[in-house]
Design an enzyme around this catalytic site. Structure first.
Site, PDB file in Angstrom:
ATOM      1  NE  ARG A 145      -4.408  -0.284   2.346  1.00  0.00           N
ATOM      2  CZ  ARG A 145      -5.283  -1.284   2.397  1.00  0.00           C
ATOM      3  NH1 ARG A 145      -4.873  -2.530   2.410  1.00  0.00           N
ATOM      4  NH2 ARG A 145      -6.573  -1.032   2.423  1.00  0.00           N
TER       5      ARG A 145
ATOM      6  NE  ARG B  50     -16.272  -4.098   3.403  1.00  0.00           N
ATOM      7  CZ  ARG B  50     -15.076  -3.889   2.842  1.00  0.00           C
ATOM      8  NH1 ARG B  50     -14.632  -4.708   1.908  1.00  0.00           N
ATOM      9  NH2 ARG B  50     -14.332  -2.866   3.197  1.00  0.00           N
TER      10      ARG B  50
ATOM     11  NE  ARG C 292     -13.259  -3.870   7.451  1.00  0.00           N
ATOM     12  CZ  ARG C 292     -12.547  -3.801   6.325  1.00  0.00           C
ATOM     13  NH1 ARG C 292     -12.590  -4.814   5.472  1.00  0.00           N
ATOM     14  NH2 ARG C 292     -11.824  -2.748   6.064  1.00  0.00           N
TER      15      ARG C 292
HETATM   16  P1  ADP Z   1     -10.075  -2.115   2.620  1.00  0.00           P
HETATM   17  O1  ADP Z   1      -9.258  -2.461   1.398  1.00  0.00           O
HETATM   18  O2  ADP Z   1     -11.540  -2.346   2.470  1.00  0.00           O
HETATM   19  O3  ADP Z   1      -9.752  -0.752   3.190  1.00  0.00           O
HETATM   20  P2  ADP Z   1      -8.418  -3.865   4.260  1.00  0.00           P
HETATM   21  O4  ADP Z   1      -8.964  -4.984   5.026  1.00  0.00           O
HETATM   22  O5  ADP Z   1      -7.488  -4.161   3.122  1.00  0.00           O
HETATM   23  O6  ADP Z   1      -9.714  -3.105   3.767  1.00  0.00           O
HETATM   24  O7  ADP Z   1      -7.659  -2.831   5.222  1.00  0.00           O
HETATM   25  C1  ADP Z   1      -8.269  -2.308   6.379  1.00  0.00           C
HETATM   26  C2  ADP Z   1      -7.265  -1.444   7.154  1.00  0.00           C
HETATM   27  O8  ADP Z   1      -6.152  -2.245   7.558  1.00  0.00           O
HETATM   28  C3  ADP Z   1      -6.639  -0.284   6.383  1.00  0.00           C
HETATM   29  O9  ADP Z   1      -7.463   0.863   6.369  1.00  0.00           O
HETATM   30  C4  ADP Z   1      -5.331  -0.086   7.167  1.00  0.00           C
HETATM   31  O10 ADP Z   1      -5.560   0.606   8.380  1.00  0.00           O
HETATM   32  C5  ADP Z   1      -4.929  -1.508   7.535  1.00  0.00           C
HETATM   33  N1  ADP Z   1      -4.031  -2.099   6.514  1.00  0.00           N
HETATM   34  C6  ADP Z   1      -4.319  -3.151   5.707  1.00  0.00           C
HETATM   35  N2  ADP Z   1      -3.289  -3.419   4.872  1.00  0.00           N
HETATM   36  C7  ADP Z   1      -2.325  -2.504   5.153  1.00  0.00           C
HETATM   37  C8  ADP Z   1      -1.038  -2.222   4.626  1.00  0.00           C
HETATM   38  N3  ADP Z   1      -0.522  -2.944   3.617  1.00  0.00           N
HETATM   39  N4  ADP Z   1      -0.330  -1.191   5.153  1.00  0.00           N
HETATM   40  C9  ADP Z   1      -0.823  -0.464   6.150  1.00  0.00           C
HETATM   41  N5  ADP Z   1      -2.035  -0.645   6.687  1.00  0.00           N
HETATM   42  C10 ADP Z   1      -2.795  -1.658   6.207  1.00  0.00           C
END
Ligand code: ADP
Length: 193
Positions: free
Chosen positions: A89, A128, A134
């Site tokens: 990300r 969702r 969540r």
């Molecule tokens: P969505 O794609 O619906 O936002 P995720 O489950 O992928 O849901 O992520 C939810 C939260 O988890 C993000 O908003 C962040 O806070 C954290 N998160 C997930 N993946 C990462 C990552 N690669 N780096 C930093 N934070 C992350």
């Protein structure tokens, strides 16, 4: 080995499509969001740290996220390949992923980006939120923060892999099967090489 990044804004359908890809291609699915939620559910120190960022819609710090991801990849030495969902990300995460795979004599083969517009995303996530439990899905302000964080910090990752000739854009609107067909076309072409 086939290593794919499933990319796209929150709510773009990565989890739904990843489930179908695992079934068809037999890859190991790693979702950093799911991993953080699992840690939170067990009240581990990692989960407690992640919670403070996730609750605000912000990214968990790279050092924490990269360490967790590395452990998960190392736990599957015999994997035929991985689907990375929600990771990388940030650019430092992408660099760390490339280095980690390079150490294993492998690499990312493609980044598949689901394209979806902001209003569709907000509506999908709110829906969702009715069943996901969540907290970050139940507050429009947090949802919009996540979209903004995606635009600022995450979209450069598309360009990072585009510069390596690996990024593919897919229209993420339509029937689930239709979108899966578009993804499969990209993966099948890779595997035919
Ligand atoms: P969505 O794609 O619906 O936002 P995720 O489950 O992928 O849901 O992520 C939810 C939260 O988890 C993000 O908003 C962040 O806070 C954290 N998160 C997930 N993946 C990462 C990552 N690669 N780096 C930093 N934070 C992350």
């Amino acid at each position: 080995m086939t290593n794919l990044i499933l990319f796209g804004p929150p709510g773009s359908g990565k989890g739904t499509q990843a489930a179908k890809m695992i079934e068809k291609y037999g890859l190991v699915h790693i979702s950093t969001g799911d991993l953080f939620r699992y840690e939170m559910g067990n009240n581990t120190p990692l989960g407690l740290e992640a919670k403070s960022y996730m609750a605000k819609g912000e990214l968990v710090p790279d050092s924490v996220t990269i360490g967790m991801l590395r452990n998960k990849v190392d736990a599957h030495p015999d994997a035929g390949g991985f689907i990375f969902d929600g990771f990388p990300r940030t650019i430092p995460q992408a660099e760390a992923l490339d280095a980690l795979l390079d150490d294993k004599g492998s690499s990312i083969h493609a980044l598949i980006a689901l394209q979806c517009d902001d209003e569709e995303i907000v509506q999908r996530i709110k829906k969702r939120g009715e069943t996901s439990g969540r907290p970050d899905d139940n507050d429009e302000h947090i949802i919009r923060t996540r979209i903004q964080v995606y635009k600022n910090e995450t979209t450069p990752v598309f360009d990072f892999y585009d510069a390596q000739g690996k990024s593919h854009s897919i229209v993420g609107i339509g029937e689930i099967e239709e979108i899966f067909g578009r993804i499969s076309a990209v993966v099948d072409q890779l595997q035919a090489k």
